[in-house]
Design a protein around this motif. Structure first.
Motif, PDB file in Angstrom:
ATOM      1  N   GLN A  37     -10.507   0.466  -1.338  1.00 33.66           N
ATOM      2  CA  GLN A  37      -9.900  -0.400  -1.352  1.00 33.66           C
ATOM      3  C   GLN A  37      -8.200   0.372  -2.206  1.00 33.66           C
ATOM      4  O   GLN A  37      -9.195   1.572  -2.950  1.00 33.66           O
ATOM      5  N   GLY A  38      -7.460  -0.426  -2.162  1.00 33.25           N
ATOM      6  CA  GLY A  38      -6.017   0.736  -3.124  1.00 33.25           C
ATOM      7  C   GLY A  38      -6.020   2.268  -2.849  1.00 33.25           C
ATOM      8  O   GLY A  38      -5.365   3.020  -3.772  1.00 33.25           O
ATOM      9  N   GLY A  53      -8.263   6.356  -2.883  1.00 31.34           N
ATOM     10  CA  GLY A  53      -8.827   5.074  -3.050  1.00 31.34           C
ATOM     11  C   GLY A  53      -9.714   4.953  -4.329  1.00 31.34           C
ATOM     12  O   GLY A  53     -10.718   6.366  -4.124  1.00 31.34           O
ATOM     13  N   GLU A  54     -10.329   3.675  -3.930  1.00 32.95           N
ATOM     14  CA  GLU A  54     -11.545   3.306  -5.269  1.00 32.95           C
ATOM     15  C   GLU A  54     -13.034   3.410  -3.618  1.00 32.95           C
ATOM     16  O   GLU A  54     -11.788   2.256  -2.608  1.00 32.95           O
ATOM     17  N   ALA A  89      -6.158   6.457  -7.487  1.00 30.45           N
ATOM     18  CA  ALA A  89      -6.153   5.381  -7.114  1.00 30.45           C
ATOM     19  C   ALA A  89      -5.024   4.250  -7.101  1.00 30.45           C
ATOM     20  O   ALA A  89      -4.880   4.817  -8.135  1.00 30.45           O
ATOM     21  N   TYR A  90      -5.164   3.126  -5.934  1.00 32.28           N
ATOM     22  CA  TYR A  90      -3.447   2.538  -6.826  1.00 32.28           C
ATOM     23  C   TYR A  90      -2.259   3.064  -6.616  1.00 32.28           C
ATOM     24  O   TYR A  90      -1.981   3.111  -6.629  1.00 32.28           O
ATOM     25  N   GLY A 107      -0.634   6.462  -9.043  1.00 33.22           N
ATOM     26  CA  GLY A 107      -1.461   5.982  -8.648  1.00 33.22           C
ATOM     27  C   GLY A 107      -2.228   6.035 -10.418  1.00 33.22           C
ATOM     28  O   GLY A 107      -1.745   7.058 -11.276  1.00 33.22           O
ATOM     29  N   TRP A 150       0.901   2.327 -11.485  1.00 29.60           N
ATOM     30  CA  TRP A 150       0.235   2.048 -10.670  1.00 29.60           C
ATOM     31  C   TRP A 150       0.597   0.753 -10.411  1.00 29.60           C
ATOM     32  O   TRP A 150       0.766   0.259 -11.084  1.00 29.60           O
ATOM     33  N   LEU A 151       0.359  -0.055  -8.929  1.00 24.03           N
ATOM     34  CA  LEU A 151       0.843  -0.852  -8.745  1.00 24.03           C
ATOM     35  C   LEU A 151       2.105  -1.152  -8.556  1.00 24.03           C
ATOM     36  O   LEU A 151       2.844  -2.599  -8.458  1.00 24.03           O
ATOM     37  N   HIS A 264      -1.227  -8.424  -4.157  1.00 25.58           N
ATOM     38  CA  HIS A 264      -1.870  -7.740  -4.257  1.00 25.58           C
ATOM     39  C   HIS A 264      -1.678  -7.900  -2.651  1.00 25.58           C
ATOM     40  O   HIS A 264      -2.171  -7.258  -2.039  1.00 25.58           O
ATOM     41  N   TYR A 320      -5.417  -5.112  -1.320  1.00 24.15           N
ATOM     42  CA  TYR A 320      -4.949  -4.182  -1.454  1.00 24.15           C
ATOM     43  C   TYR A 320      -5.516  -3.573  -0.824  1.00 24.15           C
ATOM     44  O   TYR A 320      -6.153  -2.543  -0.313  1.00 24.15           O
TER      45      TYR A 320
END
Length: 903
Positions: A37-38, A53-54, A89-90, A107, A150-151, A264, A320
């Motif tokens: 995800q992310g 990503g994670e 990630a993200y 990220g 991020w986000l 998200h 995500y």
């Protein structure tokens, strides 16, 4: 000609109405696609390029992969990389205007988490498979370029190749409201007019008319005192032409509902004017967080929300996620994350009300496809021509119309060509049904036929019910156990979680398993280490390093319940590992030998056949990677004693074939199965002081029997015969009780409905066997015209008495022979004939004994006298004897009587 027309019609139906299917939920992909995800992702031609990503095993990753949609499903490939950037990630990814490169922005990395850094920029060239660092390391403030975050949202302008960057977060006290324009050709940033709203977890879509639409996310006030989800009826819009921000009030289409606020989520632009939104969560903390999987459509020309009525199996709730439309029709959704909530409570309009309980998060690696033409989540791709959102395809409508017209034409042709045959069939049915008795009124026969039809309807209704009951019959399982001196042992996998493997193979701290039976027989030779580089299971506890071993014995190795020279009655496994580690676990999995997927995964070839197909093995691998196995799987804590009881059985499943509805000689699949029971004692804190191992597991058969589980249907057609016969007998009895018994015809369907040569042979056989004058057929023609109801006043004396007697004899002979052939069992008459012949023989013997001195006399005269003398005692039998004795001598007279009127 008719058959050719029907064949063309069926072919036309198939071509016009049958879609082309391609099953895309490929289990082989689920074993290679990671749970993530992310991710940062872009659309490139028919593929989604994903980076970082994670994952389940790492908080940040830097692998680069490609998910490609094809005509038959999806392909997953890893892309080569040089100068690989840090794991992240993200982040956000944007494809260049020429499509030859990809830029990854922002990220979280191990270096930038909760730190003030310039916005991280890395560019990947698809031609050279090389990364380059585009980060402006001189910028440490937000005056000349944005800070790392991020986000946030990064939206490309396909006309200019520039990228709009808005919002984002670094930590709870660093949430951005700035707005930037990045030009990849110059690597320069331009500060744009920014709104006064801090926002993260949103989406930004640039429409074809130059409107940057911000949807959802979390809105934070400038002083950080308010933190709410952005409402869906107030949309923040930036006009790239006028460079101004506005707030637009969105409405809801008729009979639709407003989307619930969310963050998200995923948003995809369709046709430049419509935005398709999927998933998201409520951004709550801990146990109150909840994810959704709804789909909404925003029309940016009217700013109207619609919620399509989507069919099919919905994907799991998630945020995500990765979402793109690759072929202008199907929305592909993959990856994502869901917080594991025990209870969800939603209002009717999909708003979040309450979420209770919770556990860890779940990552996904599945692939879901939404057909935007038919509003359905697919299990297969469908090529159905041009369709719309709310109706059938044009091709299907035209095909159905053409088929109906063809059917109507064929019916008319059949009526015109075979009309006389249909008329003949109707006449035959009428003649077979309408049979009133002599002297019976019409209303009685009408009532009989109506009653018969009503009873026939009841019978057919019951017959349909019985057949439907047999078809829908549930399956039940019978367990059959027979005593056995020995039983097989299962395969057992031991996975050490959190126990490191040391470099020295002789180090006693290395994990391992030792095996012996209760009578001291060593079974260590059956324990095999598994190569974790080939496949490594994943466990949710994540204690650390995972290493696995498999116990798989030869077929000859069995356990016995009696003492003596045998292998023993139970298995005892000793577990070894670093006893100084307290945070660890040993995970056990048990399998029947023929159903062990590990054999195929690790390519173990020991001569024991495997009954699992490839898809079953791949599905097991997918479940094992996500720690979803629950049957015959146990976890052993260190420093404990555990016991497992097992039963191996042969489960005979009914196959899905029509013959199994009959009820005997069923077609089954023989599947080995195992059922287990597990018990573990509490951990002993002083266990390692007195034991060199870290635990002991005893494995024992529940019983020394051969167990067979046989699946049968509760109702079958054979069972139904008894019910059908009983109901049929009741209805026939009631019919006879109401309208009297009528003798059944000896003719059956073969005799009644035969045609052509078959019918002629039947009539020819009747004529040959019962040859008679055509005017003397019993029960069809009257004895004489003067006795006919139609000629009661027409007295004809042309036929003399002798001719009438001859006709009566012929008629009686025909009637007698017909009754003997079709209606009367002549067994009693043949017995009477035998008795008569026996009496004649007795009388002859008596005569010869009493008249031994008169052998020269005429036997016939004396014998006749004997008969006359004994008539008073023997009755009419002697008259029969006399008639039989003289039948041969008077045969010529009999013939004469038939032709001589004076006889």
């Amino acid at each position: 000609m008719t058959y050719q027309v029907i064949y063309v019609l069926l072919l036309l139906i198939v071509l016009l109405t049958s879609p082309t299917l391609a099953y895309y939920s490929q289990p082989n992909l689920l074993t290679v696609i990671p749970f993530k995800q992310g991710l940062a992702y872009i659309k490139r031609e028919q593929s989604i390029i994903v980076f970082g990503g994670e994952s389940n095993n790492a908080k940040y990753t830097n692998d680069l992969n490609q998910l490609t949609q094809t005509a038959t499903g999806y392909n997953w490939t890893s892309l080569a990389q040089q100068n690989i950037p840090p794991a992240v990630a993200y982040g956000q990814a944007v494809i260049s205007k020429d499509g030859n490169s990809m830029i990854v922005l922002g990220g979280i990395t191990n270096t930038t988490v909760n730190q003030v850094y310039p916005l991280q920029l890395y560019q990947y060239n698809f031609n050279t498979a090389t990364w380059s660092n585009q980060t402006n390391t001189n910028n440490v403030t937000n005056t000349a370029a944005p800070l790392n975050r991020w986000l946030f949202s990064a939206t490309p302008d396909t006309n200019t190749g520039q990228i709009y960057i808005y919002g984002g977060v670094v930590n709870d006290t660093s949430i951005f409201s700035d707005f930037w324009l990045f030009d990849p050709s110059t690597s320069g940033f331009t500060a744009m007019p920014a709104p006064t709203i801090r926002r993260y977890g949103h989406t930004a879509s640039l429409t074809s008319n130059g409107k940057l639409v911000i949807i959802g996310g979390v809105i934070v006030s400038q002083d950080y005192t308010q933190n709410i989800l952005a409402p869906m009826d107030q949309l923040q819009i930036f006009d790239i032409a006028s460079k101004q921000w506005t707030m637009v009030n969105a409405t809801v289409a008729a009979n639709n509902i407003l989307p619930s606020p969310r963050a998200h989520h995923s948003a995809v632009l369709i046709n430049g004017t419509h935005i398709l939104m999927f998933g998201g969560n409520n951004n709550a903390v801990g146990r109150l967080r909840a994810s959704i999987n709804s789909v909404y459509m925003l029309d940016t020309t009217t700013w109207t929300w619609t919620s399509p009525d989507i069919s099919g199996i919905l994907p799991s709730r998630r945020a995500y996620a990765v979402a793109e439309i690759l072929d202008d029709r199907h929305l592909t959704v993959a990856f994502g994350k869901r917080i594991n909530i025990y209870i969800y409570v939603y209002s009717a309009d999909d708003h979040f009300i309450l979420a209770i309980g919770g556990a860890g998060s779940i990552l996904y690696n599945d692939i879901n496809a939404l057909d935007t033409f038919t509003d359905s989540w697919l299990q297969s791709f469908t090529d159905s021509g041009s369709t719309n959102w709310y109706g059938l395809s044009t091709g299907v409508i035209i095909g159905v119309s053409v088929v109906c017209a063809f059917i109507l034409i064929i019916i008319c042709i059949l009526l015109w060509k075979f009309g006389h045959h249909i008329k003949w069939i109707i006449y035959r049915i009428h003649s077979d049904i309408w049979k009133p008795r002599s002297g019976e009124p019409i209303w009685a026969e009408t009532a009989r036929i109506c009653s018969q039809l009503f009873f026939l309807f009841l019978f057919l209704l019951f017959l349909a019910f019985v057949i439907r009951q047999a078809i829908d019959s549930p399956n039940v399982t019978q367990t059959i156990q027979t005593p056995s001196a020995s039983v097989e042992v299962p395969d057992i996998r031991f996975c050490f979680d959190g126990y490191p493997v040391y470099a020295d193979p002789n180090d006693v701290r290395n994990p391992g398993v030792a095996c012996q039976t209760d009578n001291g027989y060593s079974c260590n030779q059956f324990i095999k280490p598994l190569n974790m580089s080939v496949f490594q299971p994943n466990f949710a506890d994540k204690f650390g390093m995972v290493s696995c071993y498999l116990f798989r014995s030869d077929v000859y190795f069995q356990l016995t319940g009696t003492s003596g020279a045998n292998n023993g009655s139970r298995l005892i496994f000793s577990l070894y590992g670093d006893s100084t580690i307290s945070a660890g676990a040993i995970h056990l999995s048990t399998f029947p030998k023929e159903m062990d997927p590990i054999v195929q995964v690790y390519n173990i070839n020991d001569g024991i056949p495997s009954l699992l197909d490839r898809d079953e093995v791949l599905n097991w691998q997918n479940s094992d990677l996500n720690d979803l196995q629950s049957t015959n799987v146990y976890t052993v804590s260190p420093f404990t004693y555990s016991a497992i009881g097992y039963t191996l059985s042969d489960h005979q499943y009914l196959q899905d074939v029509g013959w199994n509805y009959v009820g005997f000689l069923p077609v089954t699949n023989s599947t080995p199965e195992i059922s287990t029971a597990f018990r573990m004692e509490s951990a002993n804190p002083t266990y390692n002081l007195t034991h060199s191992d870290i635990g002991v597991i005893a494995v024992t058969p529940d019983s020394y029997t051969k167990t067979t589980k046989r699946e049968v249907k509760m109702y079958t057609l054979v069972n139904a015969l008894g019910f059908v016969g009983g109901v049929f007998g009741i209805l026939v009895t009631v019919q006879a009780w109401l309208f009297g018994y009528r003798p059944l015809s000896p003719f059956g369907i073969v005799h009644r409905w035969s045609v052509g040569n078959m019918k002629q042979s039947i009539l020819r056989g009747l004529y040959t066997s019962f040859k008679t004058n055509e005017d003397t057929i019993p029960m069809v023609t009257p004895v004489h015209r003067r006795f006919s109801m139609l000629n009661v006043n027409d007295i004809d004396n042309d036929i003399n008495d002798q001719q009438r007697i001859t006709m009566v004899e012929e008629r009686m002979q025909t009637l007698e022979r017909v009754f003997k052939a079709y209606y009367v069992n002549d067994e009693v008459f043949r017995s009477l004939d035998n008795a008569s012949k026996m009496s004649t023989s007795i009388m002859r013997d008596q005569y010869h004994r009493e008249n031994t001195n008169h052998r020269n006399n005429t036997d016939g005269t004396l014998f006749d006298k004997l008969i006359t003398d004994n008539k008073s005692t023997k009755g009419g039998d002697y008259e029969l004897v006399q008639r039989n004795d003289t039948s041969s001598s008077n045969s010529s007279d009999t013939a004469k009587h038939h032709h001589d009127p004076k006889a």
